[in-house]
Write a protein that holds these residues in place. Structure first.
Motif, short mmCIF file in Angstrom:
data_model
loop_
_atom_site.label_atom_id
_atom_site.label_comp_id
_atom_site.label_asym_id
_atom_site.label_seq_id
_atom_site.Cartn_x
_atom_site.Cartn_y
_atom_site.Cartn_z
N VAL A 80 0.91 4.57 -14.03
CA VAL A 80 0.42 4.61 -12.64
C VAL A 80 -0.72 3.60 -12.47
CG1 VAL A 80 -0.68 6.07 -10.89
CG2 VAL A 80 1.16 6.99 -12.33
N GLY A 81 -1.45 3.40 -13.58
CA GLY A 81 -2.56 2.44 -13.52
C GLY A 81 -3.64 2.87 -12.55
N SER A 82 -3.92 4.16 -12.50
CA SER A 82 -4.92 4.63 -11.54
C SER A 82 -6.31 4.20 -11.97
CB SER A 82 -4.87 6.16 -11.45
OG SER A 82 -5.93 6.59 -10.64
N PRO A 83 -7.11 3.71 -11.02
CA PRO A 83 -8.48 3.31 -11.35
C PRO A 83 -9.28 4.48 -11.94
CG PRO A 83 -7.90 2.56 -9.16
CD PRO A 83 -6.79 3.45 -9.62
N GLN A 84 -9.01 5.70 -11.49
CA GLN A 84 -9.78 6.84 -11.96
C GLN A 84 -9.42 7.20 -13.41
OE1 GLN A 84 -12.28 7.58 -10.37
NE2 GLN A 84 -13.06 9.52 -11.14
N ALA A 85 -8.26 6.73 -13.88
CA ALA A 85 -7.88 6.99 -15.26
C ALA A 85 -8.92 6.40 -16.20
CB ALA A 85 -6.49 6.40 -15.54
N GLY A 86 -9.46 5.27 -15.82
CA GLY A 86 -10.48 4.63 -16.64
C GLY A 86 -11.72 5.51 -16.79
N VAL A 87 -12.00 6.31 -15.77
CA VAL A 87 -13.17 7.20 -15.81
C VAL A 87 -12.85 8.47 -16.59
CG1 VAL A 87 -14.78 8.53 -14.40
CG2 VAL A 87 -13.93 6.32 -13.59
N LEU A 88 -11.64 9.00 -16.38
CA LEU A 88 -11.30 10.31 -16.95
C LEU A 88 -10.78 10.22 -18.39
CD1 LEU A 88 -9.60 12.01 -13.85
CD2 LEU A 88 -11.89 12.47 -14.80
N SER A 89 -9.99 9.19 -18.68
CA SER A 89 -9.30 9.20 -19.98
C SER A 89 -10.23 9.22 -21.20
CB SER A 89 -8.31 8.04 -20.06
OG SER A 89 -8.97 6.83 -19.87
N THR B 241 5.78 10.15 1.54
CA THR B 241 5.79 11.43 2.28
C THR B 241 4.40 11.93 2.61
OG1 THR B 241 5.77 12.67 0.22
CG2 THR B 241 7.93 12.15 1.17
N GLY B 242 3.44 11.66 1.70
CA GLY B 242 2.07 12.08 1.96
C GLY B 242 1.91 13.58 2.12
N ILE B 243 2.68 14.38 1.39
CA ILE B 243 2.57 15.83 1.53
C ILE B 243 1.37 16.34 0.74
CG2 ILE B 243 3.66 18.03 0.88
CD1 ILE B 243 6.34 16.66 1.54
N GLY B 244 0.42 16.89 1.47
CA GLY B 244 -0.77 17.42 0.82
C GLY B 244 -1.13 18.74 1.50
N THR B 245 -2.40 19.14 1.29
CA THR B 245 -2.84 20.40 1.88
C THR B 245 -3.83 20.16 3.01
OG1 THR B 245 -4.64 20.48 0.28
CG2 THR B 245 -2.60 21.61 -0.33
N GLY B 246 -4.03 18.89 3.37
CA GLY B 246 -5.09 18.51 4.29
C GLY B 246 -4.90 19.01 5.71
N SER C 247 6.09 15.33 -7.38
CA SER C 247 6.22 14.53 -6.16
C SER C 247 5.90 13.05 -6.40
CB SER C 247 5.29 15.07 -5.08
OG SER C 247 3.94 14.91 -5.49
N ALA C 248 5.63 12.66 -7.65
CA ALA C 248 5.14 11.30 -7.92
C ALA C 248 6.04 10.23 -7.31
CB ALA C 248 5.01 11.08 -9.42
N ALA C 249 7.34 10.44 -7.38
CA ALA C 249 8.26 9.40 -6.93
C ALA C 249 8.23 9.23 -5.41
CB ALA C 249 9.67 9.71 -7.40
N THR C 250 7.94 10.32 -4.71
CA THR C 250 8.07 10.26 -3.26
C THR C 250 6.75 10.31 -2.52
OG1 THR C 250 8.32 12.64 -3.27
CG2 THR C 250 10.35 11.35 -3.24
N GLU D 267 0.83 -1.21 0.00
CA GLU D 267 0.00 0.00 0.00
C GLU D 267 0.87 1.27 0.00
OE1 GLU D 267 -2.57 0.61 3.31
OE2 GLU D 267 -0.96 0.58 4.77
N THR D 268 0.26 2.33 -0.44
CA THR D 268 1.02 3.56 -0.65
C THR D 268 0.14 4.76 -0.32
OG1 THR D 268 1.87 4.98 -2.42
CG2 THR D 268 0.41 3.21 -3.09
N LEU D 269 0.77 5.91 -0.12
CA LEU D 269 -0.02 7.13 0.15
C LEU D 269 -0.29 7.91 -1.14
CD1 LEU D 269 1.69 8.34 3.45
CD2 LEU D 269 -0.57 7.29 3.17
N ASP D 270 0.15 7.32 -2.27
CA ASP D 270 -0.14 7.97 -3.55
C ASP D 270 -1.63 7.83 -3.83
OD1 ASP D 270 -0.47 8.81 -6.11
OD2 ASP D 270 1.12 7.54 -6.97
#
Lengths: 278, 595, 339, 525
Positions: free
Chosen positions: D146-155, D205-210, D198-201, D66-69
């Protein structure tokens, strides 16, 4: 058998009785249980013992007594099948390799050791993961993990038998391995096999309940002792009998097997602890 | 014989005042289920200090049970029903625990039958002797321990003290037991079959040692044995026991010369005798002793062994080393030797249970038009004919029959396997064989556990006969049997041999038995033959030193003393030039030199 | 003796290799795609294909086993298919954690059960024996998941003496894990002690009826000396093997207990690996467990040699050695293996 | 301090009672009868959180990969809502509302969308949020590697090159086809905004604006976040959150009951457990209303269900009310085979008929009278089997014989789902309607679990996307719902409440989809 019973001690009788009661109740369960063991009834969920539900109900309002009675059917059937197959194969194989006492023995025992060295649960999980979790798969899995152990125990006993003169006599007559194993050796390790059967069965019951508990054995909503514990243990404080019912049934059956094994061992002169040495 | 008669009269010797041991009217029963089975009934005797008392009887006579009461030991489940056992002035069964401990090992010491099992396997010899001293509050120095070991004539006592029991020979183990028993200077010594597990030569030496020590220490000694010779040589007085009762109790010489009880007389008659053999044995049938004529009649060779060598491990010392021998048709050839001499190995090879490493073993065909064959091959490679020609009878009748199969199944198996008779006649043949070995035909339905030892051995013989063999190999077949049964079995075998014209290879460690049954005898030591010849010639001598020591070690009933100290060590070696001396008549002795 | 030990070592290695091969072949048959399993329900076709080739799942089985074996011999157990981390350190960490409950369990249960077993054996058929036998019988008959549930209820939720579950991951320090080990230790000790008690009791009874004990008693020795010095070394022989097998069972198969307590040990790692089809982890767990099993047996044999000089005989080849040393091992195997 | 003390003593007492009566006298005293069991509360506690408290959350152990991406299919989503923000989010009525975007608009053809960013937003590493970050994030999501699931919706409607920053606070999306619902597609949790390059890290790192800032993180292990005082909406009520991972559900519950944690995430408690938790002295249960969308997919490509008549019969044959009553024990809402949750503004309020007799005749007509087949279930979710059993029970009246067949839970979604003709399944609610219908029901979509294909329906979806008038668009979506009810192959018997175990000290718990209201949730003093 009659003579075994006549002079048996009370503990042995109790053991046989506990097994008999469990088997009988499991067998008769469909006729004697008051409720359908899988019929849920949300109105009656999580009840304590009442006149209608002697052991109360579980979270789906199913009658705990009916489920406990029926819960033994699967466990006992699997135990019976798996133990019988494992002990039958193990006994024959153990006798054979003990008699041969050559490289075949070495090879078989290496494989036996190798299987024994893999944790039981791991071996079981792998078999179950490969074939799914049907009843016959559980039987197969138990056979895979327990046959080697039986082989080893019986081989120990058969080794001392196969050095006895009547086996030598058969060899000197020029008998083949098959008849020697079946006629001369097997009948004389039968006592060990019998005791082993009872002991092994007790482990099989516990093992398959553990499997059910981990979610690999019986499938919900089927009534099964291990599964019932898994389903109801978080509700132990609310409806303790939903958990304790199946556990008591399970434990009495296991205790029955142990007492029987002890009694048989004493009766037949098999020192259970020393099975395999004479 | 009347048991009632034996209860009164001479049996109850009055206990002299001041006897070291006195047993009076002792009765012991064993609880089997709800019933109480009497095992010892109204037994009385006494032993004075410095005297040795012998209890003799067959297995189950209760002699060991009596002996062990001197240490206040009872088998679990047994109970004293009446009578007293006094050691000195103490009634042993009423002693409180600390006094009982002082009695055991302190006042009364035991030497048990099997030293191999009686010594604690996990403790060193020295330690076990040491604690026999310390447990009775005696100071025990290392020197004392070594002295005790030296006293029982163990070699290299320093080294010996550091060893574990399993690193000793049987004779040495028994010596350690004796050392342990005498080290605390007991007043009473109980010897429970002290030499049964030992070879004859060792037995003679150990008994000699015990007797000397008893005299030295002036102990009151109780010796229990089934062997009339042993008791005869050791005891001053002997009592004969049967089914828990003492039948008669006499000074040794009187007992053996004029036994009063019929049972005693039977026992004495049944014991095979060696030196008194000149008078034909009771069981002998005239034709057997006709010697030369017999020889001529049966000089046809059945089995020929040439240079047979058998090794268990390649490179290791061979178990059987260059043996040459012949078995003639119709004769009984005996092989005598101690355990490990290779005699059983040779027998098993003949039976095909083991292959020979080198040399040839051949059986000749002949009589029934059978083809001969190579006996060097293991059984799997032998033809059916060859397999049926050679049959084995085993030492231990308890283990030679499958306990789960009936007598008739056991006998029928070779009939079926060798096709000796058509299937329809099998049942009749089984009954015939049973009758022939002196058992009722109805015994066919029984399981071995429902038979006595002698009956089982008869079944073993019937099973061997069923194959219709030419050669029977009898491997120590009477060792496990009581004297009277042994006599019957030997007689049966001899009779069968005559009627069937069989050859027998008779394996035994007991020269006296051999002398009774064999035509010729082979003496083996360390895998090699040292002497061979007709029985009379070998008994008459001259002999190889090993054979001589075997002969000298025999203690016969009526011998009032033991053979003088014999060495257990080998005092000779093979002549490096090899060769045999031949005093004639087929008697050959391997050449030897003093070591 | 050295020869005997060397031969045992050789057999041990063979057993481990054989076990690893069996497990390797078995897990090849596992259905369900590792890649799919890793990526989960949301995975796209392309990412699965990509993952498959990354994991080298297209190499033939035999070649993969040999590659694995070659690596394993050099201490490299590969990398986890799931986390991509090297298997070695992960396994070591979980193994350490399991040892953390295993060692106290062994110490407590073995000491206690040998004491109780010998005591029961000496008081055969008296009330002490009967109560000990009854308690161990019941302990053997209640599955450990039930025992665990009851203990949690009583001593974590009811009376909060111990944590109900372990919240720290496998990386937790020993000090952090220490408060959490006791409930698992109790559950495991109960299960293990029952078997050891019974075996010790039986063999004590057995030895106490043997000739050399009679001899020792008739020598006039104190009962304590008879028991401790004469009987115990021999009576412990069969017990040793039961203990060995139980330790092996505990290290490899305490899945249920670790699952109940969320204990980050090898059992949990194994369960997770089977769920995830993480073959290198399954394989490594199998090898470690097999090694422990074999090592425990070897240790038991060595201890047997220490206790009983007869076991030191190298002569008579392994067959004889097996027949004596392992006579009881035969049942021990059975005795020890439990669900 | 005195408070905890008294709790301690109370629980000791209750244990005494519990062990005494439960174990020893259980059978005799009849302790634990249902009446003593607390009912499951309808609403979570509200109140004023105490400052400086930390929340301890137990979550199911995830895969070690698992990842924070947020874009990844293996994201650790308990963390995401705490540490990131999206451009827009969905409220509990399914309406798209602002998050990082202050406002947005489109051209009248619905092809070009312009988002104005909120001012003064900074990342945890104190870099200000700019339009470049948004452009970068969308590029990352659309990156095939990246194989993001949302890519299937957006692309299908958006290429990476179509996202541009017109100024530091304005992002322009040029779609390849019109989409009136485009903003709602950016509410998915894969669309959390990450910093440029920031994709690689970002996975670690989980750096966001939250509202929270990552302080500790182990994949599949424990982790922690701390309140981010410079969050644009002000600091959250909590000082921080500790995350623990616990594999076994029972163990998670035990940890809650033993007071080791404050909240169990991602776990729908079964009803027995929920009631146990609710009656315990220090824990209670809250519910996420209609959070579990339960379905019974009939594989439309199978021989059993290719005939629409059979599918219709399967629906007519059961009454969702019965299923809610038994399988959910009333803790949820009836679905009537409409996949859009009742709370959504776009929901079509329509109760289809329930008529087993009609079902029977339809089956007869289709030549499938006395239909007999297995319905697959597993222990993957606690409601699966009760639902399957209840459904099988219900359709007996129409002469349909279903055998409830349980499959192993660990391979259920790889071996059974979308492979067997009849199985059970569930989804989390919280998807915008457009995405829901497109992902699960449109012909050929990879998530179309019943493999259903209906041209009319597909056409309705296309026209909805082209319809910029909100009211008209709602009408089209409701027509589409009607098509699903009439012809669809994926039955929706019900929406279940997710029963969440939490400490009695937790206040202001509220959850939509799988995201808490991280700003308000807190602990009483």
């Amino acid at each position: 058998m009659k003579s075994v019973l006549r002079s048996a001690e009370p503990m042995f009788i109790i053991g046989i009785a506990l097994i008999a009661i469990n088997v009988l109740l499991a067998f008769l369960a469909p006729w004697i249980s008051a409720y359908d063991p899988i019929a849920s009834n949300s109105e009656a969920a999580l009840q304590g013992p009442t006149g209608a539900h002697w052991l109360g109900t579980d979270m789906y309002g199913r009658d705990v007594l009916s489920r406990t009675l029926n819960g033994g059917r699967y466990a006992l059937l699997v135990t019976f099948l798996a133990t019988t197959i494992a002990v039958a194969i193990g006994a024959l194989l153990g006798c054979l390799v003990a008699f041969l006492n050559n490289w075949v023995d070495d090879v078989v025992m290496r494989v036996v050791d190798a299987i024994l060295s893999v944790p039981t649960i791991l071996a079981l999980l792998v078999v179950v993961a490969v074939f799914g979790s049907g009843m016959w798969v559980i039987v197969l899995a138990v056979v895979v993990v327990y046959t080697p152990a039986v082989t080893r125990v019986v081989r120990g006993a058969a080794r001392s038998v196969s050095s006895l003169d009547y086996v030598t006599a058969a060899k000197a007559r020029g008998e083949r391995a098959g008849p020697i194993v079946v006629r001369e050796i097997l009948p004389n390790v039968l006592d060990v096999v019998l005791v082993e059967y009872a002991m092994r069965a007790s482990w099989v019951v516990l093992l398959i309940s553990s499997l059910s508990f981990l979610g690999f054995g019986a499938n919900p909503p089927a009534p099964d002792w291990g599964l019932m514990v898994a389903e109801n243990r978080t509700a132990l404080t609310v409806v303790p009998l939903a958990t304790l019912g199946p556990i008591v049934a399970l434990a009495t059956f296991v205790i029955g097997l142990h007492l029987t094994a002890d009694g048989l061992g004493k009766k037949l002169g098999v020192d259970r602890a020393m099975t395999g040495v004479q | 014989m009347s048991i009632d008669a034996s209860v009164s009269g001479p049996v109850q010797a009055p206990a002299p005042a001041g006897a070291a041991v006195s047993v009076e009217n002792l009765s012991i029963s064993y609880a089997a289920g709800d019933a109480l089975v009497p095992v010892v009934q109204e037994v009385s005797f006494s032993i004075a200090a410095g005297q040795t008392f012998g209890l003799v009887g067959e297995s189950g006579s209760g002699k060991s049970t009596v002996a062990r009461t001197l240490l206040a030991q009872l088998r679990a489940g047994s109970k004293v029903m009446g009578g007293t056992v006094k050691v000195g002035a103490q009634e042993v069964f009423s002693l409180p625990a600390p006094r009982l401990r002082a009695l055991r090992g302190g006042t009364v010491a035991l030497v048990a039958q099997n030293a191999g099992q009686a010594l604690t396997p996990s403790m060193r010899i020295g330690g076990q002797v040491h604690e026999a001293l310390t447990s009775h509050g005696m100071a025990a120095s290392r020197a004392q321990v070594l002295q005790a070991l030296d006293q029982v004539r163990l070699p290299n006592v320093k080294d010996m003290a550091r060893r574990y029991p399993h690193e000793l020979s049987g004779g040495q183990q028994q010596r350690v037991s004796i050392a342990m028993a005498i080290v605390a200077r007991p007043d009473v010594l109980v010897l429970d079959e002290p030499t049964t597990a030992l070879d004859v030569v060792t037995q003679a030496a150990v008994l000699r040692l015990i007797k000397d020590l008893c005299q030295e220490l002036q102990t009151a000694t109780l010796i229990v044995s089934h062997d009339l010779g042993v008791v005869s040589g050791m005891a001053d007085d002997v009592a004969v026991m049967r089914t828990g009762r003492i039948l008669e109790n006499q000074p040794t010489a009187a007992l053996f010369t004029s036994p009063e009880n019929e049972y005693t007389r039977e026992l004495l008659r049944d014991v095979p005798k060696l030196r008194t053999r000149s008078a034909p044995a009771a069981t002998a049938v005239p034709s057997e002793d006709e010697g030369p004529e017999d020889e001529a009649a049966t000089s046809e060779v059945l089995v020929e062994c040439k240079d047979v060598t058998i090794s268990y491990n390649p490179g290791g010392p061979p178990a059987v080393d260059s043996v040459n021998l012949q078995i003639h048709r119709g004769e009984t050839l005996a092989i005598v030797g101690e355990s490990g001499s290779g005699k059983s190995t040779l027998a098993w090879t003949l039976a095909g249970l083991r292959g020979a490493t080198s040399g040839t073993l051949r059986v000749e065909g002949g009589s029934a038009g059978r083809a001969g064959g190579d006996l060097g091959k293991p059984v799997a490679n032998r033809s059916r004919e060859l397999r049926r020609m050679v049959q084995l009878i085993f030492q231990n009748a308890d283990t030679s029959l499958n306990p789960r199969r009936t007598v008739s199944a056991a006998i029928r198996r070779p009939l079926r396997l060798f096709g000796t008779v058509p299937r329809s006649q099998e049942k009749a043949r089984v009954e015939e064989l049973l009758t022939e070995v002196g058992l009722p035909a109805s015994f066919g339905k029984r399981l071995p556990s429902q038979l006595s030892g002698g009956q089982r051995q008869r079944v073993g013989i019937a099973r061997a006969l069923a194959a219709g063999p030419d050669l029977i190999i009898a491997d120590e077949i009477t060792t496990a049997l009581d004297v009277s049964v042994q006599a019957d079995i030997l007689e049966l075998l001899a009779g069968l041999q005559r009627t069937h014209g069989l050859s027998t290879l008779f394996i035994s460690h007991d020269l006296a038995v051999v002398a009774d049954v064999a035509d010729r005898v082979v003496v083996m030591k360390n895998g090699r033959m040292v002497e061979v010849g007709p029985v009379e010639a070998v008994l008459a001598g001259p002999n190889h030193p090993y054979s001589a020591s075997l002969l000298a070690s025999v203690i016969e009933p009526g011998d009032l003393d033991l053979p003088s100290a014999l060495s257990e060590e080998q005092t000779w070696m093979d002549d490096p030039d090899g060769g045999w001396e031949e005093p004639g008549d087929g008697h050959r002795i391997r050449k030897w030199k003093d070591a | 003796m050295t020869q005997l030990i060397l031969r045992r070592l050789g057999t041990a290695v063979l057993t481990i290799v054989l076990a690893s091969l069996l497990v390797f072949l078995a897990i090849q048959a596992l259905p369900g795609d590792v890649a799919q399993q890793i990526l989960g329900r949301d995975a796209t076709e392309e990412s699965i294909a990509k993952m498959r080739s990354e994991l080298g799942l297209d190499t033939p089985v035999v070649l993969r086993y040999l590659q694995w074996l070659f690596g394993a011999v050099q201490g490299d157990f590969g990398t986890s298919l799931v986390s991509g981390e090297p298997v070695g350190p992960t396994l070591l960490l979980h193994f350490r954690n399991t040892l953390l409950i295993a060692i106290p369990t062994v110490l407590i249960s073995v000491t206690l059960s040998i004491l109780l077993g010998v005591f029961a054996g000496l008081r055969r058929n008296k009330w002490q024996d009967n109560s000990i036998s009854l308690i161990s019988l019941v302990a053997m008959s209640i599955p450990e998941f039930m025992m665990g549930a009851l203990l949690v209820l009583a001593f974590a939720i009811g009376i909060p003496l111990f944590p109900a579950v372990v919240l720290d991951g496998p990386n937790a320090t020993v000090a952090e894990l220490l408060p959490s080990i006791w409930l698992p230790v109790i559950v495991l000790s109960l299960a293990m002690a029952a078997y050891v008690i019974r075996m010790t009791r039986t063999s004590t009874i057995d030895v106490m009826t043997s000739d050399f004990i009679t001899t020792a008693q008739l020598k006039g020795l104190r009962e304590s000396r008879v028991v401790l010095r004469h009987a115990l070394p021999t009576a412990l022989l069969p017990t040793l093997n039961v203990v060995a097998i139980n330790i092996a069972w505990m290290l490899g198969g305490v899945v249920v207990v670790e699952n109940i307590f969320n204990y980050p040990g090898m059992g949990n790692l194994m369960l997770e690996a089977v769920f995830n089809r993480d073959l290198p982890i399954i394989e490594a767990v199998a090898v470690v467990s097999a090694t422990v099993y074999v090592a425990c047996n070897l240790l038991a044999d060595l201890t047997a040699m220490l206790l009983d000089p007869r076991q030191r005989l190298a002569k008579g080849s392994k067959r004889k050695a097996k027949a004596t040393a392992a006579g009881s091992q035969a049942t021990a195997t059975g005795e020890g293996i439990q669900p | 301090m005195s408070e905890t003390h008294s709790i301690g003593r109370r629980s000791v007492l209750s244990t005494g009672l519990l062990l005494g009566s439960g174990l020893l006298l259980g059978g005799l005293t009849g302790c634990g009868s249902g009446s003593k069991v607390a009912e499951i509360p309808m609403a979570a506690a509200t109140g004023v959180p105490a400052p400086g408290r930390r929340l301890r959350i137990a979550r199911p152990a995830a895969s070690a990969a698992e990842t924070l991406d947020p874009a990844s299919s293996l994201s650790a989503y308990e963390y995401l809502g705490a540490i990131y923000n999206r451009l827009v989010k969905l409220d509990d009525k399914g309406v798209t509302v602002p998050d990082l975007a202050a406002e947005w608009s489109s051209t009248s053809d619905g092809k070009t969308w312009t988002f104005n960013l909120r001012r003064g937003v900074i990342f945890h590493d104190r870099r200000p949020l700019t339009a470049a970050d948004v452009v970068y994030t969308l590029g990352h999501i659309l990156d095939p590697d990246v194989g993001s699931p949302q890519a299937g919706v957006l692309s299908p409607i958006l290429e990476a090159s179509g996202v541009t920053a017109s100024d530091p606070h304005t992002v322009v999306f040029n779609l390849t086809s019109p989409n009136a619902e485009f903003p709602s597609l950016l509410t998915a949790y894969q669309c959390y905004i990450i910093p440029v390059d920031s994709a690689a890290t970002i996975g670690a790192t989980g750096i966001g604006t939250g509202p929270f800032k990552l302080s500790d993180y182990t994949p599949a292990g424990r982790g922690a976040v701390e309140a981010f005082v410079d969050h644009f909406a002000g600091p959250p009520a909590l000082a921080g959150i500790d995350f623990y991972s616990v594999q076994d559900t029972g163990a998670r519950v035990n940890a809650l009951l033993a007071g080791q944690i404050d909240l169990i995430s991602q776990t729908n408690l079964d009803f027995a457990t929920a009631r146990v938790v609710a009656s315990s002295p220090n824990a209670t249960v809250a519910r996420a209303k209609d959070a579990q969308w339960y379905t019974i997919p009939m594989l439309a490509t199978s021989k059993e269900f290719s005939d629409p008549l059979v599918r219709q019969a399967m629906k007519l044959a059961y009454n969702p009310k019965d299923i809610v009553a038994t399988a959910l024990q009333g803790n949820g809402s009836t679905g009537w085979d409409n996949p859009v949750p009742p709370g959504y503004e776009d929901h079509l309020d329509f109760t289809r008929e329930y008529d087993p007799e009609k079902a029977r005749s339809l089956l007869k007509k289709a030549g499938a009278e006395g239909l007999q087949l297995p319905i697959y279930t597993s222990s993957y979710d606690s409601v699966f089997t009760p639902m399957a059993v209840a459904y099988a029970d219900a359709v007996k009246a129409a002469g349909i014989k279903l055998t409830v067949t349980s499959a192993s839970s660990d391979s259920y979604y790889t071996e059974i789902w979308m492979k067997k003709p009849l199985s059970v399944s569930y989804w989390f609610t919280g998807r915008p309607v457009d995405q829901l219908l497109n992902q699960v029901f449109r012909s050929g979509s990879s998530y179309n679990e019943s493999a259903w294909s209906n041209k009319t329906f597909d056409q309705l979806l296309v026209s909805a996307r082209g319809e910029m008038n909100d009211a008209k668009r709602r009408g089209i979506y409701q027509d589409a719902q009607r098509v699903i009810i009439d012809d669809g192959a994926d039955m929706t018997p019900m929406f279940g409440d997710r029963l969440v175990g939490l400490s009695k000290e937790v206040v202001n718990y509220s959850e939509f989809g799988f995201e808490f209201d991280y700003m308000l949730i807190g602990l009483k003093s």
